[in-house]
Design a protein around this motif. Structure first.
Motif, PDB file in Angstrom:
ATOM      1  N   MET A 144       0.809  -1.208   0.000  1.00  0.00           N
ATOM      2  CA  MET A 144       0.000   0.000   0.000  1.00  0.00           C
ATOM      3  C   MET A 144       0.848   1.266   0.000  1.00  0.00           C
ATOM      4  O   MET A 144       0.423   2.319  -0.496  1.00  0.00           O
ATOM      5  CB  MET A 144      -0.934   0.011   1.216  1.00  0.00           C
ATOM      6  N   GLN A 145       2.051   1.160   0.549  1.00  0.00           N
ATOM      7  CA  GLN A 145       2.907   2.335   0.639  1.00  0.00           C
ATOM      8  C   GLN A 145       3.852   2.491  -0.555  1.00  0.00           C
ATOM      9  O   GLN A 145       4.248   3.604  -0.902  1.00  0.00           O
ATOM     10  CB  GLN A 145       3.754   2.268   1.924  1.00  0.00           C
ATOM     11  N   ARG A 189       2.762   4.919  -3.419  1.00  0.00           N
ATOM     12  CA  ARG A 189       1.924   6.065  -3.041  1.00  0.00           C
ATOM     13  C   ARG A 189       2.308   7.339  -3.792  1.00  0.00           C
ATOM     14  O   ARG A 189       1.462   8.195  -4.047  1.00  0.00           O
ATOM     15  CB  ARG A 189       1.996   6.306  -1.531  1.00  0.00           C
ATOM     16  N   HIS A 190       3.585   7.471  -4.189  1.00  0.00           N
ATOM     17  CA  HIS A 190       4.012   8.693  -4.869  1.00  0.00           C
ATOM     18  C   HIS A 190       3.617   8.699  -6.347  1.00  0.00           C
ATOM     19  O   HIS A 190       3.536   9.762  -6.962  1.00  0.00           O
ATOM     20  CB  HIS A 190       5.522   8.875  -4.734  1.00  0.00           C
ATOM     21  N   ALA A 192       0.814   6.841  -7.495  1.00  0.00           N
ATOM     22  CA  ALA A 192      -0.603   6.480  -7.637  1.00  0.00           C
ATOM     23  C   ALA A 192      -1.340   7.580  -8.406  1.00  0.00           C
ATOM     24  O   ALA A 192      -1.047   8.764  -8.236  1.00  0.00           O
ATOM     25  CB  ALA A 192      -1.221   6.276  -6.261  1.00  0.00           C
ATOM     26  N   GLU A 197      11.312   3.899  -2.782  1.00  0.00           N
ATOM     27  CA  GLU A 197      10.477   3.882  -3.981  1.00  0.00           C
ATOM     28  C   GLU A 197      11.196   4.362  -5.236  1.00  0.00           C
ATOM     29  O   GLU A 197      10.693   4.195  -6.329  1.00  0.00           O
ATOM     30  CB  GLU A 197       9.233   4.754  -3.778  1.00  0.00           C
ATOM     31  N   GLU A 212      -7.206   6.541   3.495  1.00  0.00           N
ATOM     32  CA  GLU A 212      -6.182   6.805   2.483  1.00  0.00           C
ATOM     33  C   GLU A 212      -6.021   5.609   1.559  1.00  0.00           C
ATOM     34  O   GLU A 212      -5.913   5.757   0.335  1.00  0.00           O
ATOM     35  CB  GLU A 212      -4.847   7.125   3.155  1.00  0.00           C
ATOM     36  N   GLU A 213      -6.022   4.393   2.133  1.00  0.00           N
ATOM     37  CA  GLU A 213      -5.871   3.190   1.319  1.00  0.00           C
ATOM     38  C   GLU A 213      -7.081   2.989   0.415  1.00  0.00           C
ATOM     39  O   GLU A 213      -6.942   2.589  -0.752  1.00  0.00           O
ATOM     40  CB  GLU A 213      -5.667   1.980   2.222  1.00  0.00           C
ATOM     41  N   ARG A 229      -6.671   5.288  -2.501  1.00  0.00           N
ATOM     42  CA  ARG A 229      -5.634   4.843  -3.423  1.00  0.00           C
ATOM     43  C   ARG A 229      -6.118   3.650  -4.246  1.00  0.00           C
ATOM     44  O   ARG A 229      -5.891   3.561  -5.452  1.00  0.00           O
ATOM     45  CB  ARG A 229      -4.369   4.484  -2.643  1.00  0.00           C
TER      46      ARG A 229
END
Length: 626
Positions: free
Chosen positions: A324-325, A328-329, A331, A343, A398-399, A402
């Motif tokens: 999930m993390q 994130r940048h 997505a 990442e 947040e998830e 996303r």
């Protein structure tokens, strides 16, 4: 006890490793001859004769300390074993990652126990240190022990500078703290960048060698350290595998796969490496030598399924949170793979100092596939979210946002051509598997909506969900060939379509799917082994081997088609190609049994678990019906 090395040293210090080890039949042992030890932060590959030939520190993707696998002369080794060659038998202790090797020599039997000590919480050895512990015992007679420590830093370009401390240990510069070698075998410099020592042991006598951090805060190594770290590490593996109780004829293989996946599950972030090595060839002497010390999104659904199936909830939780993390940048777009702890794009670098395993070059660290478009990632991530919720997990706001972005991206992007999960060079195509995985992305999102795990209007997703399915089942079918092909409008075959029933887009007993399996079996398989696609399709030089995971996908298909006896035989046939420790490579040469590619391969082990679990579930359902 007299210390001695009987072989003369080479005049070139970079050749010390070959000069002082017992004579080998070949400079490069078969890939299948290696074992894996690790501490969930890094891992080492140990040859049957006692040489550690691949180790990066402080983490999996760190700088290389020993890379003898990639260059027999310049790569460097950490050898602990008999001075005289003899038969070696080995096994892991129980369901742990502690390796025990018995060397039967003319002088006696030498036992070597290898481990990377691991703490109670799986955070490496106590204090967070990275350690490699090698314990030796004479079981019979008077075996001769040899130790050779010959690191080569920065991928074969730099000899270390050793200095001896007052306590007799040896230190070398490495990273911020340096590394230290502690042993009750007398070690001495034998050439620049190399330490060696030897002795004759009496029956029952023990010795040890430990690589550990040279940090001032590192725990001191005392005479009782080896036994204490061994007990602590064995206790850890007993605790972590408590809930893992697979059934069926492949229980032992599944447990070894569970331990292997756990070793590749990077504790600092939750990511799972494709493999702990870089540069092992898919074609001997060829250019297919990649760095697999990353986490591929395409593997995600198999990895999470394995953790949940084997009742390893902490591993599942950590992996899902990393997933999930990780993106994130970027997505709602997904990368092809991610570094295990960060990442950013790792870039690539050619290793010119190393010749490669059996001359397989060029060697590249890093990976340049990141710029490709692989649409299957949407289905992998959303299927993981569905699996996570079904096992009691909850999604943060947040998830949810996303994941909604991934569902919307799949709904919009599925009509695009992409590079496909195999990252085939050349122009993008409309890959069948990619489109089926976009269908799975919407299927999972609709299930999440229905379960109340997310909030969204299902109407548009339902419409596109049906449209994708109709498109795949009609347009990917090639009546002339008698199969679903690898890409829409193309005539080449792809073993990934074996997964269409597992994805759920078509039933295994659908006549088109039955015909597809028959065609793939005829055209891509040799015994139980399947190629990914026809030889020459990717345009790269050399013929790659048969892909282990594809063989397990065939077993999964057979199970879903109700052909359970054939599925069991398929799995058993594939496991016959594992090494004596149950470790599996990326690929296999079906004609010779030679292991190919980076090793051991997480995708292969996760494939075994998926196929075996599906088989036992089908057998259970059949028994219930009867």
């Amino acid at each position: 006890m007299e210390g001695r090395f009987t072989r003369p040293l080479s005049s070139d210090p970079r050749h010390v490793a070959l000069a002082d080890l017992p004579e080998r039949e070949t400079a490069y042992p078969p890939i299948r001859d290696f074992a894996l030890i690790g501490d969930t932060l890094s891992a080492a590959l140990v040859a049957r004769d006692g040489a550690i030939e691949f180790l990066c520190l402080p983490d999996f993707d760190g700088d290389a300390v020993f890379t003898g696998m990639l260059d027999a002369r310049r790569g460097g080794r950490f050898f602990v074993g008999p001075l005289t060659c003899g038969e070696a038998t080995r096994s892991y202790i129980g369901e742990s990652a502690v390796l025990r090797t018995l060397h039967h020599t003319p002088q006696g039997v030498l036992e070597v126990t290898d481990l990377m000590p691991i703490g109670k919480r799986g955070d490496g050895s106590v204090g967070g240190e990275r350690q490699v512990l090698r314990m030796v015992k004479a079981l019979e007679g008077q075996p001769e022990l040899g130790v050779l420590i010959n690191p080569m830093l920065d991928w074969g370009t730099t000899l270390p500078d050793f200095r001896q401390d007052e306590d007799g240990s040896w230190q070398m510069e490495f990273g911020s703290d340096g590394l230290r070698f502690v042993s009750d075998v007398d070690l001495a410099p034998v050439a620049p960048g190399a330490l060696a020592g030897s002795c004759t042991l009496e029956t029952g006598e023990t010795r040890f060698v430990m690589l550990t951090s040279a940090s001032p805060d590192a725990r001191p190594v005392t005479p009782d350290t080896p036994a204490r770290e061994l007990d602590r590490t064995l206790a850890y593996w007993t605790q972590v595998n408590t809930g893992c109780k697979p059934d069926g004829p492949f229980r032992e293989a599944i447990m070894r796969s569970a331990v292997t996946l756990h070793l590749l599950h990077y504790n600092n972030s939750g990511a799972l490496l494709a493999a702990p090595t870089a540069g092992l060839p898919e074609v001997m002497g060829g250019a297919r030598n990649y760095d697999y010390r990353f986490c591929w999104i395409r593997d995600a659904t198999f990895v999470l399924h394995a953790f949940f199936s084997l009742d390893l909830p902490e591993c599942a939780e950590n992996f899902f949170r990393w997933l999930m993390q990780a993106a994130r940048h970027s997505a709602p777009r997904l990368g092809v793979f991610y570094s295990i702890g960060k990442e950013h794009d790792p870039g690539t670098r050619e290793l010119t100092a190393l010749e490669g395993y059996r001359g397989s070059a060029p060697l590249i660290i890093g990976n340049d596939a990141q710029g490709q478009l692989q649409l299957d990632g949407y289905g992998a991530v959303l299927d993981c979210a569905r699996m996570y919720v079904r096992h009691g997990g909850t999604l943060s706001e947040e998830e949810q946002t996303r994941l909604q972005g991934y569902a919307q991206a799949a709904m919009l992007d599925w009509t695009l051509p992409d590079n496909g999960l195999w990252e085939i060079p050349g122009s993008r195509q409309h890959h069948t598997y990619s489109k089926a995985m976009c269908w799975q992305a919407l299927d999972a999102w609709l299930d999440l909506i229905e379960m109340g795990a997310v909030r969204d209007d299902p109407t548009g997703y339902r419409s596109e969900h049906s449209r994708i399915r109709e498109h795949v089942l009609s347009q990917a079918w090639n009546a002339e060939i008698g199969a679903f092909t690898g890409a829409i409008g193309r005539d080449w075959l792809d073993a990934s379509v074996l997964l269409l029933p597992r994805i759920g887009i078509v039933e295994a007993d659908d006549p088109k799917m039955v015909a597809t399996f028959k065609t793939l079996k005829r055209e891509l398989s040799e015994g139980p082994h399947f190629r990914r696609y026809p030889t020459g399709l990717d345009g790269l030089p050399g013929d790659e081997g048969h892909f282990m995971a594809c063989g397990f996908w065939a077993a999964d298909y057979l199970t879903r088609a109700g052909r359970l006896e054939e599925a069991e035989a398929q799995i058993a046939g594939l496991l016959a190609s594992a090494n004596d420790l149950g470790l599996m490579p990326e690929e296999i040469d079906a004609a010779t049994g030679e292991h190919l590619g980076n090793f051991p391969q997480a995708f292969s082990h996760a494939g075994l678990i998926a196929a075996s679990v599906a088989l036992e579930e089908a057998r259970g359902a059949r028994r219930d019906c009867n």
